[in-house]
Design a protein around this motif. Structure first.
Motif, mmCIF file in Angstrom:
data_model
loop_
_atom_site.group_PDB
_atom_site.id
_atom_site.type_symbol
_atom_site.label_atom_id
_atom_site.label_comp_id
_atom_site.label_asym_id
_atom_site.label_seq_id
_atom_site.Cartn_x
_atom_site.Cartn_y
_atom_site.Cartn_z
ATOM 1 N N THR A 136 37.496 7.609 44.345
ATOM 2 C CA THR A 136 36.226 8.038 44.942
ATOM 3 C C THR A 136 36.391 9.320 45.751
ATOM 4 O O THR A 136 37.486 9.598 46.266
ATOM 5 N N THR A 137 35.280 10.034 45.862
ATOM 6 C CA THR A 137 35.265 11.232 46.715
ATOM 7 C C THR A 137 34.703 10.880 48.100
ATOM 8 O O THR A 137 34.585 11.759 48.945
ATOM 9 N N PHE A 191 41.405 7.813 47.403
ATOM 10 C CA PHE A 191 40.465 8.781 47.978
ATOM 11 C C PHE A 191 40.892 10.182 47.536
ATOM 12 O O PHE A 191 42.003 10.623 47.865
ATOM 13 N N VAL A 192 40.033 10.838 46.763
ATOM 14 C CA VAL A 192 40.404 12.149 46.206
ATOM 15 C C VAL A 192 39.317 13.177 46.518
ATOM 16 O O VAL A 192 38.186 12.826 46.862
ATOM 17 N N SER A 193 39.678 14.451 46.380
ATOM 18 C CA SER A 193 38.716 15.532 46.609
ATOM 19 C C SER A 193 37.778 15.633 45.391
ATOM 20 O O SER A 193 38.094 15.122 44.309
ATOM 21 N N TRP A 195 32.340 6.525 35.067
ATOM 22 C CA TRP A 195 32.226 7.121 36.404
ATOM 23 C C TRP A 195 30.748 7.263 36.718
ATOM 24 O O TRP A 195 29.904 7.276 35.808
ATOM 25 N N ALA A 196 30.417 7.372 38.002
ATOM 26 C CA ALA A 196 29.016 7.535 38.394
ATOM 27 C C ALA A 196 28.938 8.167 39.775
ATOM 28 O O ALA A 196 29.908 8.108 40.553
ATOM 29 N N LYS A 197 27.781 8.760 40.029
ATOM 30 C CA LYS A 197 27.508 9.254 41.381
ATOM 31 C C LYS A 197 26.708 8.154 42.077
ATOM 32 O O LYS A 197 25.650 7.751 41.595
ATOM 33 N N TYR A 249 32.398 8.037 42.012
ATOM 34 C CA TYR A 249 33.292 6.881 41.883
ATOM 35 C C TYR A 249 33.684 6.758 40.414
ATOM 36 O O TYR A 249 32.837 6.965 39.538
ATOM 37 N N GLY A 250 34.938 6.392 40.140
ATOM 38 C CA GLY A 250 35.348 6.244 38.745
ATOM 39 C C GLY A 250 36.411 5.180 38.559
ATOM 40 O O GLY A 250 37.238 4.936 39.448
#
Ligand code: ADP
Ligand code: 5GP
Length: 216
Positions: A49-50, A65-67, A83-85, A91-92
């Motif tokens: 996830t971002t 947790f990624v950029s 994946w989805a927003k 999130y993926g």
């Protein structure tokens, strides 16, 4: 000896992909934790996830947790099964994690949103889609506020999106109303256990039994 027995059973078993979806605050994380404590041979797919980590969350435990740029790169490399927003963050689900767990005969839990659940069902029709329904809008609102993890702004946005999410329940295989926590936990365990009894998941075991019967 019993270990060997379990291992061989396991390799022979086709794992279930349990997709668990709920509006934020319905109690999904609580239920998943209880399910994992009650059943063995159950793996959990840690998503990417971002979203920034909440207090108490750890990288690689709750999420990777990624950029945004790292997420985009993984997306371009087709590393996500879906994946989805969601609530303005990405999130993926990591494709290789899912494939490896199922190959090993493990059941795997995906804790993902309604958009992700729809993508999984399309790609993997044998996935088991479970929707966790709050007993009412008021209860959901109370739980989000009592949990005290998100700002009022974030909570209001999640509650607004909840109305759209709960309307998606007919697309799911099971709906568990999380009113009484112990009862909801029992239902979730019952679904996971029942799915292990699908004939196609235990075909090798069943064929071996059939071979023990006289032919004519
Ligand atoms: P989610 O993962 O769906 O966002 P959580 O598992 O974090 O939700 O639960 C939200 C809050 O509601 C938590 O404080 C949790 O302890 C509480 N909760 C969960 N299930 C119940 C229930 N059946 N009755 C009352 N409170 C609950
Ligand atoms: P939270 O930020 O509260 O942890 O999660 C917000 C929402 O994102 C929840 O509905 C959760 O199920 C969903 N989510 C978590 N991981 C994934 C994922 O990998 N894919 C999708 N589509 N949704 C996810």
């Amino acid at each position: 000896m019993s270990n060997n027995h379990n291992n061989s059973n396991n390799i022979n078993r086709l794992g279930s992909l349990l997709v668990i979806t709920a509006p934020s605050g319905a109690g999904k994380s609580t239920l998943v934790k209880r399910l994992r404590a009650s059943l063995d041979e159950l793996a959990f797919s840690v998503s990417y996830t971002t979203r920034p980590p909440r207090i108490g969350e750890e990288h690689s435990r709750e999420y990777f947790f990624v950029s945004v740029s790292d997420f985009e790169k993984m997306k371009a490399e087709d590393q996500f099964l879906e994946w989805a927003k969601v609530h303005s963050n990405y999130y993926g689900t990591h494709r290789a994690t899912v494939e490896e767990a199922l190959k090993e005969g493990k059941d795997l839990i995906l804790d993902i949103d309604v958009q992700g659940a729809a993508q999984i069902k399309q790609k993997m029709p044998q996935a088991v889609l479970i929707f966790i329904m709050p007993p009412s809008f008021e209860a959901l609102s109370d739980r989000l506020r009592t949990r005290n993890l998100d700002t009022t702004e974030v909570i209001d946005r999640r509650l607004k999106e909840a109305s759209l999410e709960v309307a998606q329940y007919p697309d799911f295989d099971y709906v568990i109303v999380n009113d009484d926590l112990d009862q909801a936990t029992e239902f979730l365990i019952a679904v996971a256990k029942s799915e292990r009894l699908r004939p196609y998941r235990i075909e090798n075991k069943l064929k071996a039994i059939l071979r023990s019967f006289p032919r004519d």
